[in-house]
Motif scaffolding. Structure first.
Motif, PDB file in Angstrom:
ATOM      1  N   ALA A 143      27.037  41.722 106.218  1.00  0.00           N
ATOM      2  CA  ALA A 143      28.238  41.786 105.370  1.00  0.00           C
ATOM      3  C   ALA A 143      28.314  40.564 104.448  1.00  0.00           C
ATOM      4  O   ALA A 143      28.690  40.667 103.282  1.00  0.00           O
ATOM      5  CB  ALA A 143      29.490  41.876 106.248  1.00  0.00           C
ATOM      6  N   ALA A 159      25.797  41.062 101.689  1.00  0.00           N
ATOM      7  CA  ALA A 159      26.225  42.096 100.744  1.00  0.00           C
ATOM      8  C   ALA A 159      27.467  41.677  99.965  1.00  0.00           C
ATOM      9  O   ALA A 159      27.871  42.353  99.015  1.00  0.00           O
ATOM     10  CB  ALA A 159      26.497  43.403 101.501  1.00  0.00           C
ATOM     11  N   GLY A 160      28.127  40.589 100.396  1.00  0.00           N
ATOM     12  CA  GLY A 160      29.313  40.103  99.689  1.00  0.00           C
ATOM     13  C   GLY A 160      30.519  41.013  99.822  1.00  0.00           C
ATOM     14  O   GLY A 160      31.379  41.051  98.938  1.00  0.00           O
ATOM     15  N   THR A 161      30.620  41.747 100.949  1.00  0.00           N
ATOM     16  CA  THR A 161      31.781  42.623 101.163  1.00  0.00           C
ATOM     17  C   THR A 161      33.011  41.766 101.503  1.00  0.00           C
ATOM     18  O   THR A 161      32.868  40.574 101.825  1.00  0.00           O
ATOM     19  CB  THR A 161      31.521  43.580 102.346  1.00  0.00           C
ATOM     20  N   PRO A 162      34.217  42.355 101.505  1.00  0.00           N
ATOM     21  CA  PRO A 162      35.412  41.575 101.883  1.00  0.00           C
ATOM     22  C   PRO A 162      35.268  40.978 103.291  1.00  0.00           C
ATOM     23  O   PRO A 162      35.644  39.822 103.521  1.00  0.00           O
ATOM     24  CB  PRO A 162      36.543  42.611 101.821  1.00  0.00           C
ATOM     25  N   VAL A 163      34.700  41.746 104.234  1.00  0.00           N
ATOM     26  CA  VAL A 163      34.495  41.217 105.585  1.00  0.00           C
ATOM     27  C   VAL A 163      33.542  40.027 105.527  1.00  0.00           C
ATOM     28  O   VAL A 163      33.770  38.975 106.140  1.00  0.00           O
ATOM     29  CB  VAL A 163      33.933  42.318 106.533  1.00  0.00           C
ATOM     30  N   GLY A 164      32.473  40.167 104.767  1.00  0.00           N
ATOM     31  CA  GLY A 164      31.491  39.094 104.648  1.00  0.00           C
ATOM     32  C   GLY A 164      32.110  37.844 104.036  1.00  0.00           C
ATOM     33  O   GLY A 164      31.843  36.723 104.487  1.00  0.00           O
ATOM     34  N   ARG A 165      32.964  38.026 103.037  1.00  0.00           N
ATOM     35  CA  ARG A 165      33.589  36.857 102.386  1.00  0.00           C
ATOM     36  C   ARG A 165      34.531  36.151 103.369  1.00  0.00           C
ATOM     37  O   ARG A 165      34.612  34.930 103.394  1.00  0.00           O
ATOM     38  CB  ARG A 165      34.326  37.273 101.116  1.00  0.00           C
TER      39      ARG A 165
END
Ligand code: AP5
Length: 216
Positions: free
Chosen positions: A38, A41-47
Protein backbone atom coordinates in the motif's frame (compact mmCIF):
# COMPACT_ATOMS: atom_id res chain seq x y z
CA UNK A 1 -6.58 -25.12 8.64
CA UNK A 2 -6.23 -21.53 9.90
CA UNK A 3 -3.14 -20.52 11.87
CA UNK A 4 -1.42 -17.59 13.49
CA UNK A 5 2.39 -17.38 13.56
CA UNK A 6 3.17 -15.18 16.55
CA UNK A 7 6.60 -13.87 17.41
CA UNK A 8 8.83 -10.81 17.56
CA UNK A 9 10.21 -9.03 14.50
CA UNK A 10 12.76 -11.29 12.80
CA UNK A 11 11.52 -14.46 14.52
CA UNK A 12 11.12 -16.17 11.14
CA UNK A 13 7.34 -15.80 10.70
CA UNK A 14 7.58 -14.81 7.04
CA UNK A 15 10.20 -17.47 6.26
CA UNK A 16 8.10 -20.26 7.76
CA UNK A 17 4.77 -18.93 6.41
CA UNK A 18 6.17 -19.10 2.87
CA UNK A 19 7.36 -22.65 3.39
CA UNK A 20 3.96 -23.68 4.78
CA UNK A 21 2.25 -21.99 1.85
CA UNK A 22 4.29 -24.13 -0.55
CA UNK A 23 4.08 -27.37 1.46
CA UNK A 24 0.49 -27.29 2.70
CA UNK A 25 -1.29 -25.05 0.20
CA UNK A 26 -2.23 -22.54 2.89
CA UNK A 27 -2.37 -18.84 2.00
CA UNK A 28 0.14 -16.53 3.70
CA UNK A 29 -1.54 -13.35 4.96
CA UNK A 30 1.19 -10.90 5.98
CA UNK A 31 -0.11 -7.53 7.15
CA UNK A 32 3.44 -6.18 6.85
CA UNK A 33 3.60 -7.15 3.15
CA UNK A 34 0.11 -5.73 2.53
CA UNK A 35 1.03 -2.44 4.21
CA UNK A 36 4.35 -2.20 2.30
CA UNK A 37 2.42 -2.79 -0.97
CA UNK A 38 0.00 0.00 0.00
CA UNK A 39 2.93 2.34 0.77
CA UNK A 40 4.52 1.56 -2.60
CA UNK A 41 1.23 2.11 -4.42
CA UNK A 42 0.64 5.41 -2.57
CA UNK A 43 -2.91 4.49 -1.51
CA UNK A 44 -4.60 6.37 1.40
CA UNK A 45 -3.80 3.40 3.68
CA UNK A 46 -0.19 3.46 2.51
CA UNK A 47 0.10 7.21 3.13
CA UNK A 48 -1.27 6.77 6.66
CA UNK A 49 1.04 3.81 7.42
CA UNK A 50 4.33 4.97 5.91
CA UNK A 51 5.71 7.21 8.67
CA UNK A 52 4.41 4.94 11.44
CA UNK A 53 6.21 1.92 9.96
CA UNK A 54 9.45 3.88 9.50
CA UNK A 55 9.35 4.69 13.22
CA UNK A 56 8.88 0.98 14.02
CA UNK A 57 5.51 1.62 15.68
CA UNK A 58 2.20 -0.15 15.07
CA UNK A 59 -0.27 1.02 12.43
CA UNK A 60 -3.80 1.64 13.79
CA UNK A 61 -5.98 -1.35 14.65
CA UNK A 62 -8.73 0.06 12.43
CA UNK A 63 -6.52 -0.03 9.33
CA UNK A 64 -5.09 -3.52 9.79
CA UNK A 65 -8.39 -5.10 10.87
CA UNK A 66 -10.00 -3.63 7.74
CA UNK A 67 -7.24 -5.01 5.49
CA UNK A 68 -7.42 -8.52 6.98
CA UNK A 69 -11.21 -8.65 6.99
CA UNK A 70 -11.30 -7.88 3.25
CA UNK A 71 -8.50 -10.32 2.48
CA UNK A 72 -10.06 -13.24 4.37
CA UNK A 73 -13.18 -12.84 2.21
CA UNK A 74 -11.20 -13.70 -0.94
CA UNK A 75 -11.99 -17.21 -2.27
CA UNK A 76 -8.39 -18.52 -1.94
CA UNK A 77 -8.58 -18.18 1.85
CA UNK A 78 -11.27 -20.89 1.99
CA UNK A 79 -8.48 -23.50 1.70
CA UNK A 80 -6.87 -22.21 4.91
CA UNK A 81 -4.56 -19.36 5.83
CA UNK A 82 -1.55 -18.41 7.92
CA UNK A 83 -1.71 -15.04 9.64
CA UNK A 84 1.83 -13.58 9.68
CA UNK A 85 2.09 -10.37 11.71
CA UNK A 86 -1.59 -10.21 12.72
CA UNK A 87 -3.03 -9.90 15.33
CA UNK A 88 -0.55 -7.65 17.15
CA UNK A 89 -2.74 -6.10 19.86
CA UNK A 90 -5.52 -7.41 22.09
CA UNK A 91 -8.01 -5.25 20.17
CA UNK A 92 -6.89 -6.95 16.92
CA UNK A 93 -7.20 -10.42 18.52
CA UNK A 94 -10.73 -9.64 19.70
CA UNK A 95 -11.64 -8.24 16.27
CA UNK A 96 -10.28 -11.43 14.68
CA UNK A 97 -12.43 -13.60 16.98
CA UNK A 98 -15.52 -11.62 15.97
CA UNK A 99 -14.58 -11.72 12.29
CA UNK A 100 -14.05 -15.49 12.26
CA UNK A 101 -17.31 -16.10 14.15
CA UNK A 102 -19.24 -13.97 11.63
CA UNK A 103 -17.64 -15.80 8.70
CA UNK A 104 -18.18 -19.20 10.40
CA UNK A 105 -14.45 -19.89 10.34
CA UNK A 106 -12.25 -21.13 13.17
CA UNK A 107 -8.71 -20.74 14.41
CA UNK A 108 -6.87 -24.05 14.68
CA UNK A 109 -3.59 -23.02 16.31
CA UNK A 110 -1.47 -20.09 17.39
CA UNK A 111 2.22 -20.96 17.11
CA UNK A 112 4.61 -18.85 19.14
CA UNK A 113 8.13 -18.64 17.69
CA UNK A 114 10.42 -17.94 20.63
CA UNK A 115 13.66 -16.10 19.83
CA UNK A 116 16.01 -14.09 22.09
CA UNK A 117 16.07 -10.34 21.44
CA UNK A 118 19.85 -10.35 20.89
CA UNK A 119 19.53 -12.78 17.95
CA UNK A 120 16.73 -10.74 16.37
CA UNK A 121 18.85 -7.67 15.69
CA UNK A 122 21.34 -9.70 13.65
CA UNK A 123 18.56 -11.49 11.78
CA UNK A 124 16.79 -8.28 10.83
CA UNK A 125 19.77 -6.14 9.91
CA UNK A 126 21.19 -8.95 7.70
CA UNK A 127 17.96 -9.54 5.78
CA UNK A 128 17.57 -8.66 2.07
CA UNK A 129 15.24 -9.70 -0.75
CA UNK A 130 15.44 -10.02 -4.51
CA UNK A 131 14.06 -6.87 -6.12
CA UNK A 132 12.69 -8.91 -9.03
CA UNK A 133 10.98 -11.97 -7.49
CA UNK A 134 10.95 -11.11 -3.76
CA UNK A 135 12.89 -14.22 -2.64
CA UNK A 136 14.26 -13.68 0.88
CA UNK A 137 17.91 -13.99 1.94
CA UNK A 138 20.22 -13.22 4.84
CA UNK A 139 23.86 -12.06 4.76
CA UNK A 140 24.93 -14.83 7.12
CA UNK A 141 22.10 -17.36 7.55
CA UNK A 142 20.83 -17.61 3.97
CA UNK A 143 23.20 -16.02 1.43
CA UNK A 144 22.64 -16.39 -2.32
CA UNK A 145 24.51 -19.39 -3.75
CA UNK A 146 26.40 -17.10 -6.15
CA UNK A 147 27.23 -13.65 -4.78
CA UNK A 148 24.91 -10.96 -6.16
CA UNK A 149 22.65 -13.35 -8.13
CA UNK A 150 19.19 -14.47 -6.96
CA UNK A 151 18.99 -18.31 -6.70
CA UNK A 152 15.35 -18.21 -7.73
CA UNK A 153 15.19 -15.90 -10.76
CA UNK A 154 18.77 -14.84 -11.56
CA UNK A 155 17.95 -11.21 -10.64
CA UNK A 156 20.84 -8.94 -9.68
CA UNK A 157 18.97 -6.17 -7.83
CA UNK A 158 18.41 -6.62 -4.09
CA UNK A 159 16.49 -4.51 -1.59
CA UNK A 160 16.54 -3.96 2.17
CA UNK A 161 13.48 -2.83 4.14
CA UNK A 162 13.35 0.81 5.30
CA UNK A 163 12.51 -0.35 8.87
CA UNK A 164 15.37 -2.89 9.12
CA UNK A 165 17.86 -0.41 10.59
CA UNK A 166 19.25 -1.27 14.05
CA UNK A 167 17.69 1.83 15.69
CA UNK A 168 14.20 1.07 14.29
CA UNK A 169 14.48 -2.57 15.37
CA UNK A 170 14.60 -1.33 18.99
CA UNK A 171 11.20 0.40 18.58
CA UNK A 172 9.77 -2.68 16.87
CA UNK A 173 10.92 -4.91 19.73
CA UNK A 174 9.45 -2.47 22.27
CA UNK A 175 6.12 -2.59 20.38
CA UNK A 176 6.26 -6.39 20.44
CA UNK A 177 6.94 -6.67 24.17
CA UNK A 178 4.48 -3.91 25.11
CA UNK A 179 1.56 -4.53 22.77
CA UNK A 180 1.86 -8.02 21.20
CA UNK A 181 3.25 -10.25 23.97
CA UNK A 182 -0.04 -9.92 25.96
CA UNK A 183 -1.60 -12.08 23.22
CA UNK A 184 0.33 -15.08 24.54
CA UNK A 185 -1.76 -15.45 27.74
CA UNK A 186 -4.87 -14.52 25.70
CA UNK A 187 -4.43 -17.55 23.42
CA UNK A 188 -3.08 -19.75 26.22
CA UNK A 189 -6.34 -19.20 28.12
CA UNK A 190 -8.27 -20.30 25.01
CA UNK A 191 -6.23 -23.51 24.64
CA UNK A 192 -4.82 -22.46 21.25
CA UNK A 193 -1.19 -21.60 22.06
CA UNK A 194 1.67 -23.88 20.94
CA UNK A 195 5.38 -23.09 20.96
CA UNK A 196 8.37 -23.84 18.77
CA UNK A 197 12.03 -23.01 19.28
CA UNK A 198 12.63 -20.14 16.87
CA UNK A 199 16.34 -20.10 17.80
CA UNK A 200 16.85 -23.41 15.98
CA UNK A 201 17.96 -23.49 12.34
CA UNK A 202 15.28 -22.91 9.70
CA UNK A 203 14.80 -26.60 8.80
CA UNK A 204 14.39 -27.57 12.46
CA UNK A 205 11.84 -24.79 13.02
CA UNK A 206 9.89 -26.09 10.02
CA UNK A 207 10.02 -29.62 11.45
CA UNK A 208 8.68 -28.41 14.81
CA UNK A 209 5.85 -26.46 13.16
CA UNK A 210 4.91 -29.45 11.01
CA UNK A 211 4.84 -31.59 14.18
CA UNK A 212 2.41 -29.14 15.78
CA UNK A 213 0.21 -29.07 12.68
CA UNK A 214 0.07 -32.86 12.57
CA UNK A 215 -1.63 -32.81 15.97
CA UNK A 216 -4.22 -30.16 15.04
P1 AP5 B 1 6.08 -7.04 9.57
O1 AP5 B 1 6.36 -6.99 8.13
O2 AP5 B 1 5.01 -7.94 10.06
O3 AP5 B 1 7.44 -7.26 10.33
P2 AP5 B 1 7.81 -7.99 11.70
O4 AP5 B 1 6.75 -8.59 12.53
O5 AP5 B 1 8.61 -6.95 12.36
O6 AP5 B 1 8.49 -9.23 11.22
P3 AP5 B 1 9.61 -9.38 10.18
O7 AP5 B 1 9.04 -9.42 8.79
O8 AP5 B 1 10.68 -8.37 10.44
O9 AP5 B 1 10.23 -10.76 10.63
P4 AP5 B 1 9.75 -12.25 10.42
O10 AP5 B 1 9.35 -12.81 11.75
O11 AP5 B 1 8.80 -12.41 9.29
O12 AP5 B 1 11.19 -12.86 10.07
P5 AP5 B 1 11.77 -13.36 8.67
O13 AP5 B 1 11.15 -14.66 8.32
O14 AP5 B 1 11.76 -12.28 7.64
O15 AP5 B 1 5.67 -5.58 10.10
C1 AP5 B 1 6.38 -4.42 9.71
C2 AP5 B 1 5.66 -3.19 10.23
O16 AP5 B 1 4.33 -3.11 9.66
C3 AP5 B 1 5.41 -3.15 11.74
O17 AP5 B 1 6.53 -2.65 12.45
C4 AP5 B 1 4.19 -2.22 11.82
O18 AP5 B 1 4.55 -0.88 11.67
C5 AP5 B 1 3.38 -2.64 10.60
N1 AP5 B 1 2.42 -3.72 10.88
C6 AP5 B 1 2.40 -4.96 10.31
N2 AP5 B 1 1.38 -5.69 10.81
C7 AP5 B 1 0.75 -4.90 11.71
C8 AP5 B 1 -0.36 -5.10 12.58
N3 AP5 B 1 -1.02 -6.28 12.63
N4 AP5 B 1 -0.73 -4.08 13.39
C9 AP5 B 1 -0.10 -2.88 13.36
N5 AP5 B 1 0.98 -2.63 12.57
C10 AP5 B 1 1.39 -3.63 11.76
O19 AP5 B 1 13.29 -13.65 9.13
C11 AP5 B 1 14.16 -12.57 9.41
C12 AP5 B 1 15.57 -12.91 8.85
O20 AP5 B 1 16.10 -14.00 9.60
C13 AP5 B 1 15.55 -13.36 7.37
O21 AP5 B 1 16.66 -12.83 6.72
C14 AP5 B 1 15.64 -14.89 7.45
O22 AP5 B 1 16.36 -15.41 6.35
C15 AP5 B 1 16.39 -15.11 8.77
N6 AP5 B 1 15.90 -16.29 9.47
C16 AP5 B 1 14.62 -16.77 9.54
N7 AP5 B 1 14.56 -17.87 10.32
C17 AP5 B 1 15.84 -18.11 10.76
C18 AP5 B 1 16.42 -19.10 11.60
N8 AP5 B 1 15.69 -20.09 12.15
N9 AP5 B 1 17.76 -19.04 11.82
C19 AP5 B 1 18.53 -18.02 11.27
N10 AP5 B 1 18.02 -17.05 10.46
C20 AP5 B 1 16.68 -17.08 10.22
Amino acid sequence: MNLILLGPPGAGKGTQAQLLQDRRGLVQLSTGDMLRAAVKAGTPVGRAADAVMKRGELVSDEIVVGIISERIDQPDCARGFILDGFPRTLAQAEALDRMLAEKKMKLDAVIEMKVDDAALVERITGRFTCGTCGAGYHDRFKPTKQPGICDNCGGREFVRRADDKAETVKSRLAAYHGQTAPLLPYYQARGRLRQVDGMADMAEVTRQIEAVLDTV
